[in-house]
Design a protein around this motif. Structure first.
Motif, PDB file in Angstrom:
ATOM      1  N   ASP A  55      30.627 -74.562  23.906  1.00  0.00           N
ATOM      2  CA  ASP A  55      30.056 -75.227  22.306  1.00  0.00           C
ATOM      3  C   ASP A  55      29.696 -76.831  23.125  1.00  0.00           C
ATOM      4  OD1 ASP A  55      33.339 -75.743  21.412  1.00  0.00           O
ATOM      5  OD2 ASP A  55      32.254 -76.408  23.500  1.00  0.00           O
ATOM      6  N   SER A  57      31.414 -78.786  24.937  1.00  0.00           N
ATOM      7  CA  SER A  57      32.435 -80.023  24.948  1.00  0.00           C
ATOM      8  C   SER A  57      33.249 -79.971  25.508  1.00  0.00           C
ATOM      9  CB  SER A  57      33.850 -79.593  23.869  1.00  0.00           C
ATOM     10  OG  SER A  57      34.434 -77.941  24.542  1.00  0.00           O
ATOM     11  N   THR A  58      33.216 -81.369  26.317  1.00  0.00           N
ATOM     12  CA  THR A  58      33.647 -81.567  27.850  1.00  0.00           C
ATOM     13  C   THR A  58      34.802 -83.191  27.374  1.00  0.00           C
ATOM     14  OG1 THR A  58      32.082 -83.588  27.598  1.00  0.00           O
ATOM     15  CG2 THR A  58      30.779 -82.164  28.702  1.00  0.00           C
ATOM     16  N   TYR A  59      35.456 -82.895  28.347  1.00  0.00           N
ATOM     17  CA  TYR A  59      36.825 -83.428  28.454  1.00  0.00           C
ATOM     18  C   TYR A  59      36.761 -84.179  30.148  1.00  0.00           C
ATOM     19  CZ  TYR A  59      41.282 -84.785  29.048  1.00  0.00           C
ATOM     20  OH  TYR A  59      42.665 -85.450  29.487  1.00  0.00           O
TER      21      TYR A  59
END
Length: 125
Positions: A55, A57-59
């Motif tokens: 998807d 998404s990152t962090y």
């Protein structure tokens, strides 16, 4: 076989920028998470940033938030980058990319079963 190749390290002055690349191959679907870790001499390996391929998404860890950005190459989805800006002396370390067969990203070292070779980043004053 899953393989990861990390490159792009080098010597840079404080305040400078570098972009690391990680080429990931061998996974058969998009349920893959990729992370960057680093290890400075005498210190434990720590998570820097992670990315979920399913998807996007990152962090990023608090220590690099606002300075480092993890992203993927839109043309070659098997390449994940770590753009490092405003580098500090304490960012000097060997940087490793890692991948796991899961749609969920983490920066917990033991969650990753596949590792690339490290690439040295040295920040000088």
């Amino acid at each position: 076989d899953v393989q990861l190749q990390a490159f792009g390290g080098g010597l840079v002055q404080t305040g400078g920028s570098l972009r690391l690349s990680c080429v990931v191959s061998g996974f058969t679907d998009d349920h893959v998470a990729v992370a960057w870790f680093r290890q400075a001499p005498g210190k434990e390996r720590e998570g820097v940033a992670c990315f979920a391929r399913s998807d996007g998404s990152t962090y990023s860890a608090d220590s690099v938030k606002g300075r480092f950005t993890i992203s993927k190459d839109n043309a070659a989805k098997n390449t994940v980058y770590l753009q490092m800006n405003n580098l500090k002396l304490e960012d000097s370390a060997v940087y490793y990319c890692a991948a796991r067969s899961s749609p969920f990203m983490t920066i917990i070292l033991t969650d990753y079963e596949h590792w690339g070779q490290g690439t040295q980043v040295t920040v000088s004053s």
